[in-house]
Design a protein around this motif. Structure first.
Motif, PDB file in Angstrom:
ATOM      1  N   TYR A  49      -0.795   1.459   4.493  1.00 50.98           N
ATOM      2  CA  TYR A  49      -1.918   0.599   4.133  1.00 50.98           C
ATOM      3  C   TYR A  49      -1.439  -0.823   3.877  1.00 50.98           C
ATOM      4  N   ILE A  50      -2.328  -1.784   4.143  1.00 50.55           N
ATOM      5  CA  ILE A  50      -2.155  -3.129   3.634  1.00 50.55           C
ATOM      6  C   ILE A  50      -3.341  -3.446   2.738  1.00 50.55           C
ATOM      7  N   TRP A  51      -3.161  -4.419   1.837  1.00 50.96           N
ATOM      8  CA  TRP A  51      -4.231  -4.740   0.892  1.00 50.96           C
ATOM      9  C   TRP A  51      -4.328  -6.257   0.757  1.00 50.96           C
ATOM     10  N   PRO A  52      -5.117  -6.905   1.600  1.00 52.28           N
ATOM     11  CA  PRO A  52      -5.299  -8.364   1.484  1.00 52.28           C
ATOM     12  C   PRO A  52      -5.905  -8.732   0.135  1.00 52.28           C
ATOM     13  N   ASP A  53      -5.617  -9.949  -0.319  1.00 55.10           N
ATOM     14  CA  ASP A  53      -6.098 -10.387  -1.628  1.00 55.10           C
ATOM     15  C   ASP A  53      -7.615 -10.386  -1.724  1.00 55.10           C
ATOM     16  N   ASP A  54      -8.311 -10.634  -0.609  1.00 58.07           N
ATOM     17  CA  ASP A  54      -9.765 -10.734  -0.658  1.00 58.07           C
ATOM     18  C   ASP A  54     -10.468  -9.416  -0.344  1.00 58.07           C
ATOM     19  N   SER A  55      -9.698  -8.313  -0.304  1.00 63.84           N
ATOM     20  CA  SER A  55     -10.289  -7.020   0.030  1.00 63.84           C
ATOM     21  C   SER A  55     -10.479  -6.189  -1.237  1.00 63.84           C
ATOM     22  N   PRO A  56     -11.621  -5.501  -1.367  1.00 64.16           N
ATOM     23  CA  PRO A  56     -11.849  -4.683  -2.571  1.00 64.16           C
ATOM     24  C   PRO A  56     -10.994  -3.421  -2.619  1.00 64.16           C
ATOM     25  N   ARG A  57     -10.447  -2.989  -1.461  1.00 65.95           N
ATOM     26  CA  ARG A  57      -9.620  -1.797  -1.431  1.00 65.95           C
ATOM     27  C   ARG A  57      -8.635  -1.918  -0.270  1.00 65.95           C
ATOM     28  N   PRO A  58      -7.565  -1.142  -0.288  1.00 63.26           N
ATOM     29  CA  PRO A  58      -6.575  -1.223   0.789  1.00 63.26           C
ATOM     30  C   PRO A  58      -7.136  -0.710   2.107  1.00 63.26           C
TER      31      PRO A  58
ATOM     32  N   LEU B  50       4.688   8.401  -2.900  1.00 55.08           N
ATOM     33  CA  LEU B  50       3.934   7.206  -2.575  1.00 55.08           C
ATOM     34  C   LEU B  50       4.608   5.997  -3.198  1.00 55.08           C
ATOM     35  N   GLN B  51       4.373   4.831  -2.607  1.00 55.42           N
ATOM     36  CA  GLN B  51       5.000   3.606  -3.090  1.00 55.42           C
ATOM     37  C   GLN B  51       4.101   2.409  -2.844  1.00 55.42           C
ATOM     38  N   GLY B  52       4.085   1.493  -3.809  1.00 55.78           N
ATOM     39  CA  GLY B  52       3.460   0.193  -3.625  1.00 55.78           C
ATOM     40  C   GLY B  52       4.514  -0.771  -3.113  1.00 55.78           C
ATOM     41  N   PHE B  53       4.942  -0.562  -1.872  1.00 51.84           N
ATOM     42  CA  PHE B  53       6.112  -1.243  -1.324  1.00 51.84           C
ATOM     43  C   PHE B  53       6.017  -1.167   0.195  1.00 51.84           C
ATOM     44  N   PRO B  54       6.472  -2.194   0.906  1.00 54.21           N
ATOM     45  CA  PRO B  54       6.375  -2.141   2.371  1.00 54.21           C
ATOM     46  C   PRO B  54       7.394  -1.199   2.992  1.00 54.21           C
TER      47      PRO B  54
ATOM     48  N   ASN C 139       0.433  -9.548  -9.955  1.00 53.55           N
ATOM     49  CA  ASN C 139      -0.925  -9.789  -9.464  1.00 53.55           C
ATOM     50  C   ASN C 139      -1.804  -8.560  -9.703  1.00 53.55           C
ATOM     51  N   THR C 140      -3.036  -8.607  -9.179  1.00 48.76           N
ATOM     52  CA  THR C 140      -4.013  -7.571  -9.526  1.00 48.76           C
ATOM     53  C   THR C 140      -3.845  -6.273  -8.749  1.00 48.76           C
ATOM     54  N   HIS C 141      -3.236  -6.341  -7.569  1.00 49.81           N
ATOM     55  CA  HIS C 141      -3.031  -5.108  -6.794  1.00 49.81           C
ATOM     56  C   HIS C 141      -1.857  -5.298  -5.836  1.00 49.81           C
ATOM     57  N   PRO C 142      -1.277  -4.209  -5.342  1.00 52.35           N
ATOM     58  CA  PRO C 142      -0.182  -4.322  -4.388  1.00 52.35           C
ATOM     59  C   PRO C 142      -0.697  -4.763  -3.023  1.00 52.35           C
ATOM     60  N   HIS C 143       0.164  -5.409  -2.256  1.00 57.07           N
ATOM     61  CA  HIS C 143      -0.219  -5.804  -0.900  1.00 57.07           C
ATOM     62  C   HIS C 143       0.071  -4.696   0.116  1.00 57.07           C
ATOM     63  N   PHE C 144       0.866  -3.709  -0.312  1.00 62.04           N
ATOM     64  CA  PHE C 144       1.216  -2.604   0.574  1.00 62.04           C
ATOM     65  C   PHE C 144       1.120  -1.299  -0.200  1.00 62.04           C
ATOM     66  N   LEU C 145       0.754  -0.259   0.513  1.00 60.38           N
ATOM     67  CA  LEU C 145       0.683   1.079  -0.058  1.00 60.38           C
ATOM     68  C   LEU C 145       1.101   2.058   1.027  1.00 60.38           C
ATOM     69  N   ILE C 146       2.092   2.895   0.730  1.00 57.14           N
ATOM     70  CA  ILE C 146       2.507   3.922   1.679  1.00 57.14           C
ATOM     71  C   ILE C 146       2.441   5.277   0.980  1.00 57.14           C
ATOM     72  N   ILE C 147       1.925   6.268   1.698  1.00 62.27           N
ATOM     73  CA  ILE C 147       1.690   7.588   1.134  1.00 62.27           C
ATOM     74  C   ILE C 147       2.280   8.631   2.069  1.00 62.27           C
ATOM     75  N   ASP C 148       3.186   9.449   1.550  1.00 64.26           N
ATOM     76  CA  ASP C 148       3.905  10.436   2.358  1.00 64.26           C
ATOM     77  C   ASP C 148       3.347  11.840   2.145  1.00 64.26           C
ATOM     78  N   PHE C 149       3.146  12.558   3.250  1.00 68.46           N
ATOM     79  CA  PHE C 149       2.635  13.923   3.205  1.00 68.46           C
ATOM     80  C   PHE C 149       3.534  14.848   4.025  1.00 68.46           C
ATOM     81  N   ALA C 150       3.737  16.039   3.503  1.00 69.24           N
ATOM     82  CA  ALA C 150       4.299  17.119   4.309  1.00 69.24           C
ATOM     83  C   ALA C 150       3.168  17.766   5.091  1.00 69.24           C
ATOM     84  N   VAL C 151       3.462  18.184   6.318  1.00 69.45           N
ATOM     85  CA  VAL C 151       2.482  18.953   7.089  1.00 69.45           C
ATOM     86  C   VAL C 151       2.724  20.432   6.804  1.00 69.45           C
TER      87      VAL C 151
END
Length: 397
Positions: free
Chosen positions: A353-362, A113-117, A86-98
């Motif tokens: 993040y989640i990214w619904p199909d009708d949303s322009p961005r996550p 980071l991952q396009g995965f739940p 499809n055009t974009h992932p439905h999930f996006l997770i981004i990991d940061f060190a403090v």
């Protein structure tokens, strides 16, 4: 990291409260987590929250590039490509060190980071139980964008189940009952009504998939995908028969498996941000840095920290036969910012993040934290320590 809240929490912590908290997690999910849950949440000050959100949005801008699929075409191994992306992932997770900047301020540094739940259901349960057992004040929140528990799960319901019968939507994994993250599967099942199903339980008839649902052969219309496909291939000899998932099937993927590879360590060299350490694809590295002790070597196609070389030597680089599948990343120095009764700890923060199909961005919705006192952050490490493990964040409002 919010000194007043940290002091209050530590002074009022008791092992009895902690055990009651763990018991509540187990009672709500149906079993205790198979990984260690830390004794404390992470309290994130507003200034660091702002930097985390900025860093995430800089990552999102790369993903929104019109040529994103072109520049990540080599991210998906040929043997692991799944049709009907499809055009974009439905999930996006981004990991940061403090980390701590030279001026002493706290700042995030991008790790992965991952396009995965991830643990989308369990993390809400954890945060809610922390609030129940430890008197977390209303000045901090585990949610973003004005969400609360009800609206959060309503969004997940719309994204994962949609207008489908929940019995025709499955959470797909390899041997879900054996996974360390299975507590999330059970929380998802309880809140969304979808069943965890092993790939070996799928039944194929042409392009249609079915599964045995309490004795009834039930069609599968949507797959909430938790399968990591290269891991599936590694295990296929021991799994027995199951449908070929690399063909066109009349199902909808939430999210499509290809996004696991497009949004991954493969993206790290593409991100230019003060909160992203410099990274190179190993085969494009112009010269091996003289200060290799300041770098970490990561395989592109691995997960859960497998194969990462922290103390890199020239011999490590020379021994790599497929440099196009590795990145060299400037090492991040975690700061010991969480003060616990058993000594200081450092942490990673995962922005979810989640990214619904009708949303322009996550849409940023929730978080996860991992607390450690050793070199490796994962919840499987530092098993003998206390005040370490999986956790969640409460962000200053």
């Amino acid at each position: 990291m919010i000194p007043s809240l940290r002091t209050y929490y530590n002074e009022h912590f008791t092992t009895g409260k902690y055990q009651a908290f763990l018991d509540s997690l187990a009672a709500e999910a149906g079993e205790a987590p198979a990984f260690r849950v830390a004794e404390t949440p992470v309290f994130v000050p507003a200034a660091l929250t702002s930097k985390l959100v900025q860093a995430c949005e800089e990552v999102v801008e790369v993903i929104l590039r019109p040529d994103f699929k072109d520049i990540t075409r080599d991210a998906i191994p040929n043997a692991l490509k799944v049709p009907a992306e499809n055009t974009h992932p439905h999930f996006l997770i981004i990991d940061f060190a403090v980390c701590r900047q030279e001026n002493g301020e706290l700042a995030p540094q991008l790790i992965e980071l991952q396009g995965f739940p991830t643990l989308f259901a369990f993390q809400e349960v954890m945060a809610r139980q922390f609030k129940h057992h430890f008197n977390i004040p209303g000045t901090v929140t585990n949610f973003f964008n004005g969400l609360d528990g009800d609206s959060y799960f309503k969004l997940l319901q719309q994204l994962i189940v949609g207008d489908n019968d929940p019995q025709e939507v499955i959470l797909l994994e390899v041997a879900p009952q054996l996974q360390k993250t299975r507590v999330d599967f059970y929380c998802t099942q309880k809140r969304l009504g979808i069943n965890p199903v092993c790939v070996t339980e799928l039944i194929q008839d042409g392009s249609n998939l079915y599964y045995n649902n309490n004795g009834k052969q039930t069609p599968v219309k949507r797959i909430y995908n938790r399968v990591i496909f290269d891991d599936l291939i590694k295990q296929q000899a021991t799994l027995g028969s199951y449908p070929n998932l690399f063909q066109h099937l009349d199902v909808e993927w939430i999210t499509h498996p290809n996004w696991f590879y497009r949004i991954s360590k493969f993206m790290l060299p593409l991100i230019q941000s003060p909160f992203a350490p410099k990274s190179w694809y190993l085969h494009t590295l112009p010269v091996i840095p003289a200060d290799l002790e300041n770098y970490v070597l990561k395989p592109l196609f691995s997960f859960a920290g497998q194969g990462v070389i922290i103390d890199v030597t020239p011999a490590d680089i020379d021994n790599i036969k497929d440099p196009e599948n590795w990145i060299l990343q400037h090492k991040v120095q975690y700061a010991p910012v969480i003060y616990t009764p058993s000594g200081p700890a450092h942490c990673e923060i995962r922005m979810m993040y989640i990214w619904p199909d009708d949303s322009p961005r996550p849409l940023l919705v929730h978080n996860l934290a991992r607390i450690s006192k050793g070199k490796m952050i994962g919840v499987s490490n530092n098993a003998q320590d206390t005040w370490v493990g999986g956790s969640c964040c409460f962000f200053e409002q």
